[in-house]
Structures are given as C-alpha cells and as structure tokens.
Design a protein around this motif. Structure first.
Motif, PDB file in Angstrom:
ATOM      1  N   GLU A  72       0.824  -1.206   0.000  1.00 29.84           N
ATOM      2  CA  GLU A  72       0.000   0.000   0.000  1.00 29.84           C
ATOM      3  C   GLU A  72       0.860   1.258   0.000  1.00 29.84           C
ATOM      4  N   HIS A  75       1.475   2.411  -3.475  1.00 28.49           N
ATOM      5  CA  HIS A  75       0.314   3.114  -4.035  1.00 28.49           C
ATOM      6  C   HIS A  75       0.271   4.555  -3.518  1.00 28.49           C
ATOM      7  N   HIS A 206       0.298  -3.738 -13.139  1.00 26.53           N
ATOM      8  CA  HIS A 206       0.123  -3.286 -11.763  1.00 26.53           C
ATOM      9  C   HIS A 206      -1.238  -2.614 -11.667  1.00 26.53           C
ATOM     10  N   GLU A 207      -1.582  -2.169 -10.457  1.00 21.66           N
ATOM     11  CA  GLU A 207      -2.845  -1.483 -10.214  1.00 21.66           C
ATOM     12  C   GLU A 207      -2.614  -0.066  -9.671  1.00 21.66           C
ATOM     13  N   LEU A 208      -1.441   0.492  -9.934  1.00 20.99           N
ATOM     14  CA  LEU A 208      -1.127   1.818  -9.397  1.00 20.99           C
ATOM     15  C   LEU A 208      -1.916   2.922 -10.097  1.00 20.99           C
TER      16      LEU A 208
END
Length: 621
Positions: A72, A75, A206-208
């Motif tokens: 986290e 992020h 990725h999910e950034l």
C-alpha cells in the motif's frame, strides 16, 4: 555537508540555473520557485519514499492470477508523486506542466532516487513515454494518452526487448498487421493488431493507475507477408492495457495484453518487471473492421510513420539513459551518506603515533583512519562527480531547447556524445561506491541490519538496463565520436581544454589543469589510433575500456570545473561553507591523483587495437 547543500552549489553556484529565468519560457519562475519545488520533493521523498524503501525490497510484487500486488505504501507514494505535478514538470502550462528547466526537474527528482528508487512506480518511464508522444504523437494521441500520463491517471512503459532477441532489436519478431480496410480512419491513429512477446518490461502490470500505456516496437510485414530484416522495418505503437475512447475514458474493454510472468530480481524489487504477451487471445478484442475479418491481436495505434519506430523510441531511450545515470548516482550517494554516518559513529582501533599504537588510549571513530578516509573520498569523488555530469547534461537540454538558435546544433551534438557516458559511468563507478560503503561498514555492511547492501543490489541493475555497458561503449566509439567527421569529439575536447585554461589561473589547480590536458591528448590519440585501419572489428574490440577512459576524463573535467568555482568562493566563506568547498577541492585532488591515471592502461589497449579478446577462440575457454 548535506546533500541539499551540495545540490544547491551545483545548481546555482556552478551551473547558474537561476539565470535561466531571464529566458521567456522560464520568465514566471525565480530562484524562490525553484527552491520551493526542491523543498516539496525533498519533503515528499523523506516522508513517503524513504520510510518504505526496505518494505519495497522485502515485499516483492506478486501475481494472484488476476492482478499484481504491491505494498500500500507504493500506491500512496505513486499518488503523492503524481499530485506534485512532477510528471509534467518541464512541459508547457497548457498540458498541465510547470515549464521548469530540465536541470531543476532532474535535481528535484534526485531526492526520490536517493530515498527509495523502487518505491511508488517508475515515474521516469511514464514521463519519458508521455514526452515521446508530445514530440512524435498526433494531437489526439497527446490529448488522450500523454496528458493522462502527466496527470497520473495512466502510467507508461517501453516494450523493446524480446526473449529470443534481448538487446538485438533488429531481431524482434513482434508483428503488427493493419486492422482491416478501415484501419487508417481511427481517430486515435492507424490501427494495427499486434502479436508477439516482450521481456524485461518494468511496471508492465500493476494497479497503481487506471491504465497502462505500452509503447511497443513491432514490425509491419511487407506485401509478401515477411518481416523486413534489421531495424529498417521497426515501427512504434501505442498499446493500452484498457481500450479508451477519444476523451481518454476507459471503455471497459481489456486489450489483448497478458502478463506471462514476473521476473524475480537481485534488487530494484519494488518495481514489477514483467514478461508480456501481445495478442495471445487471453483477452480477445472484438473485430473492428467492416468485414469482421480481423480481430486477433492486441490493438495498437501507430506513432509517427511506418518503419520509423526506432528513431521515435530513441527520444525516450536517450531520456531514460540520463535518468538511469542519475538513479545510479543517487544510489551511490545514499550509500556514501550511510557509510559516512557510520564511520563517524563507529569506534574501532587507535591511531598510530610516533611510538606506535597506545593500547591504553581510547578507541577512535574509524573515520580517523587513513584507509577509511580513502574509501569515503572515493565515494565522494564518484558520486558528486557523477551528479555534476548528470546536471551538466540536463543543463545542455535547457540550452538546446531555449538557448540561441545558432548554437543549437553544437549543443545537440555535445549532448549526443555525452549521453552514453552519462548513463554508463555512474552505473559502474557509483556501484563501486556502494561496494566501498559496504566495506566501510565491515561485516555489518554485508547484513540487512544496514541499508548499504540493498543499495548495491539495487544499483547493479543500472549497468544492464536501458542499453548494457557494452552497447553504450559501442555507441560511443562506434558512432558518437566519429559522426560528422568527429565533430562531436572536437566539441567535447574544446570545452575540456577551455576548462583547463581557466584552471591554470588558479595556483592550486595548475597541476590538475596540466593532467587534464594530457588526458585529453591521450584520448584523442587513442580514438584516432583505434580507427587507423578503418576496420570496425579492430576498432571496437576494446570499446569498453574506451568508454571507461572517456568517462574518467569527463569526470575529471567536471571536477576541475567544480574546483574552479569552489576555489573562487573560498575567500570570505563561513566555516561550514569553507569546509564544504575544501572538501570539494580534496575530492577533486583525489580523483586526479588516484583515478585519472587509470586511463593509460585502458587507452593503451584501444590505441594498439589489442586483439586478445577479439581473437580468443570459443574452444579455448
């Protein structure tokens, strides 16, 4: 001496970055606005990046079959960086930029590389991707993709290498075929279907961010269906992870780009490194052509003209190479700071006096031992010299973009020659600085109780990615110093000799000026001798020693310039400032005494066109 004080000296006292505000592009700025940007980035790096550098190393990215997971903290760091506007720092106000000079942007970004190079995603790639599109993309490609990258909604990658080709881009086999009869009429650009595999893609999944914009090199088949051999047939395509409309909004449809696996790395672990499959059918995209005859493959939009993709991509690659050099520099600098602090605090041993050591005397901090000072001086000389080179190159970018038009061609050529050095020299010698930082710590440096082992592991990548050391060497000796009849080398040499002439007026630097003049003479002679027969195989067999020697001469030049300015400011300086300037003069002296003499051996094999490596037979190993 703090890093910020060193940075301020190089930016303002040496490179006079604050005088750039006299130019129209930077007229809204001042020394105060530049300092405000530096303050913001220094604070953010300290608060959002540095505390999580170890976590990014130990909690590696992992794939659950659906998405790649990152801590986290990564992020949060990525979002915080995007909010600063630094992704578009040097861009026009109209696209959300700050119109900062490149040299200030690079200085500001150095804080993040030093604090946590694997934390918060690879902003360098996103910025470079968007910058390329601002030069080579269509207006709509800029609006839809580049502007959303600058805003932090999308991130960017560069997809060059393939498993079977590695660095040999002429051998790539990813294929791009027109997407039906209406492919030219797509508002986002001529639409193609891509099929192939790409390797070593940093931040490829990725999910950034909401979307990932892949810039992909691929070949368009000829009329006979065959791929054009060599680099001539390479084109460049935008391949988004999620398809978008002309407003930059996600359509909800996934493009056929699939993660094939994650590479598990020695260091730099916070950034996922991926293998990507394009057009394997895992996410089939519906046919878009009128007859529905095509639909296999990932949708990609042509950037620029067909078969000119490599020229477009070099815009991003050259930017990335200087950024890699800066990253290597800052990892070395982080290790230098850590080992300096340790050496000041760690008591061990006793000084040798006239009668030898007194075993009853108290132990002294190890920084008082000459050999520890040697290791710290070497680190300072490598890292601050490399930082000077990186900022000098960034200052050349500003000169190229905003300086007098009549000198632009020479500035561009000078930057061309220095780029492989700016990438490779810090990658080798700031890595050596990290090794020395471990040595200063002794056994503790080899453990995870201290950060210096991670800095070494992270830095080891920089000799490999964005063009290996050997490739940079071939580029320098095989192309850069001989193009335009050697004009680029002449420009570098002229500037080096001008610095030596100025240094002769400073009594303390006369000896260094003579040494630089002699080093330049050796470099020019070796360059001519390497190409004396005109046979590339003979000239380039020792390209890497040539790169090492060229880099050492360039860093000696940087140190001489820094020393000239430090000496000029020494009179009347406060105690702290005086100590800092004397420290720079000492580091300069160290480099000229301990490092510059190395070039004789390197240039010796270059000048003689030594055949040892070239004629070594495979069976003899």
């Amino acid at each position: 001496m703090s890093y910020r004080a060193t940075l301020d000296f190089l930016l303002y006292d040496w490179l006079a970055a604050d005088t750039l505000v006299a130019r129209e592009r930077f007229a809204d700025h001042s020394r105060e606005t530049f300092d405000s940007v530096l303050d913001t980035c220094e604070r953010l790096a300290r608060d959002k990046f540095a505390p999580f550098n170890r976590r990014a190393d130990t909690e590696e990215p992992w794939f659950d079959g659906q998405k790649v997971h990152l801590p986290e903290s990564s992020h949060a760091a990525a979002a915080a960086y995007a909010e600063t506007g630094m992704l578009a720092a040097a861009q026009d106000y109209e696209v959300g930029g700050m119109q900062l000079p490149c040299v200030v942007q690079m200085a500001a970004n150095s804080f993040f590389s030093k604090a946590g190079i694997g934390v918060g995603g690879a902003a360098m790639l996103t910025s470079g991707n968007a910058n390329l599109l601002m030069v080579h993309g269509t207006r709509l490609q800029q609006e839809v993709f580049a502007r959303n990258e600058f805003a932090g909604r999308f991130s960017g990658t560069m997809c060059l290498s393939e498993p079977q080709a590695g660095s040999s881009l002429s051998d790539i086999t990813t294929r791009a075929t027109p997407d039906g009869t209406d492919f030219e009429r797509d508002p986002l650009g001529p639409r193609y279907r891509l099929r192939g595999n790409k390797m070593w893609i940093s931040n490829g999944e990725h999910e950034l961010t909401e979307n990932i914009v892949h810039l992909v090199l691929a070949k368009i088949p000829g009329p006979d269906g065959r791929l054009i051999p060599g680099t001539r047939g390479i084109s460049l395509f935008i391949v988004p992870k999620w398809l978008v409309d002309t407003q930059g909004q996600l359509t909800g449809e996934r493009n056929d780009v699939a993660l094939a696996g994650l590479n598990h790395k020695l260091g730099y672990r916070g950034i996922p490194n991926t293998l990507l499959n394009f057009g394997e059918g895992r996410f089939p995209v519906r046919p878009e052509s009128a007859d529905g005859s095509t639909g296999a493959g990932a949708i990609g939009y042509l950037v620029g003209r067909p078969h000119e993709g490599l020229a477009c991509m070099f815009h991003m690659m050259n930017e990335a190479r200087i950024a890699v050099g800066l990253g290597a520099t800052m990892l070395g600098y982080a290790g230098y700071e850590a080992s300096l602090d340790y050496a000041k605090a760690r008591p061990q041993g006793r000084p040798v006096g006239p009668g030898g050591k007194d075993p009853t005397a108290p132990q002294v901090p190890i920084i008082r031992h000459a050999d520890v000072k040697r290791m710290l001086l070497a680190q300072k000389a490598y890292c601050e010299g490399a930082l000077a080179l990186e900022l000098y190159c960034a200052r050349l970018v500003d000169e190229l973009r905003t300086g007098p038009a009549e000198g632009a061609a020479d500035v561009a050529l000078l930057l061309d020659v220095l780029t492989p050095v700016a990438k490779s020299w810090p990658s080798e010698w700031c890595l050596e600085a990290n090794s020395l930082a471990i040595q200063v710590h002794g056994g503790y440096g080899y453990t995870r109780d201290f950060p210096v082992e991670q800095y070494w592991r992270d830095n080891r990548l920089n000799m490999i990615h964005e063009g290996t050391h050997g490739i940079q060497a071939l580029d320098l000796l095989g192309r850069k110093v001989v193009m335009q009849g050697g004009r680029g080398l002449e420009l570098v040499v002229a500037r080096m000799r001008e610095s030596a002439d100025r240094a002769r007026a400073v009594p303390a630097l006369e000896r260094h000026a003579a040494a630089l003049d002699d080093a330049v003479r050796q470099l020019v002679a070796a360059t001519r001798a390497a190409w004396a027969t005109g046979v590339p195989d003979e000239a380039l067999a020792n390209a890497t020693p040539y790169l090492q020697a060229f880099g050492h001469v360039a860093i000696a030049w940087m140190w001489l310039n820094v020393a000239i300015r430090s000496a000029a400011l020494l009179d009347g300086a406060t105690d702290a400032d005086a100590d800092a300037r004397r420290g720079r003069l000492a580091a300069c002296a160290y480099f000229f005494a301990y490092e510059l003499p190395r070039i004789g051996a390197w240039l010796g094999v270059v000048a003689s066109r030594d055949a040892t490596c070239r004629t070594m037979q495979e069976s003899w190993f």
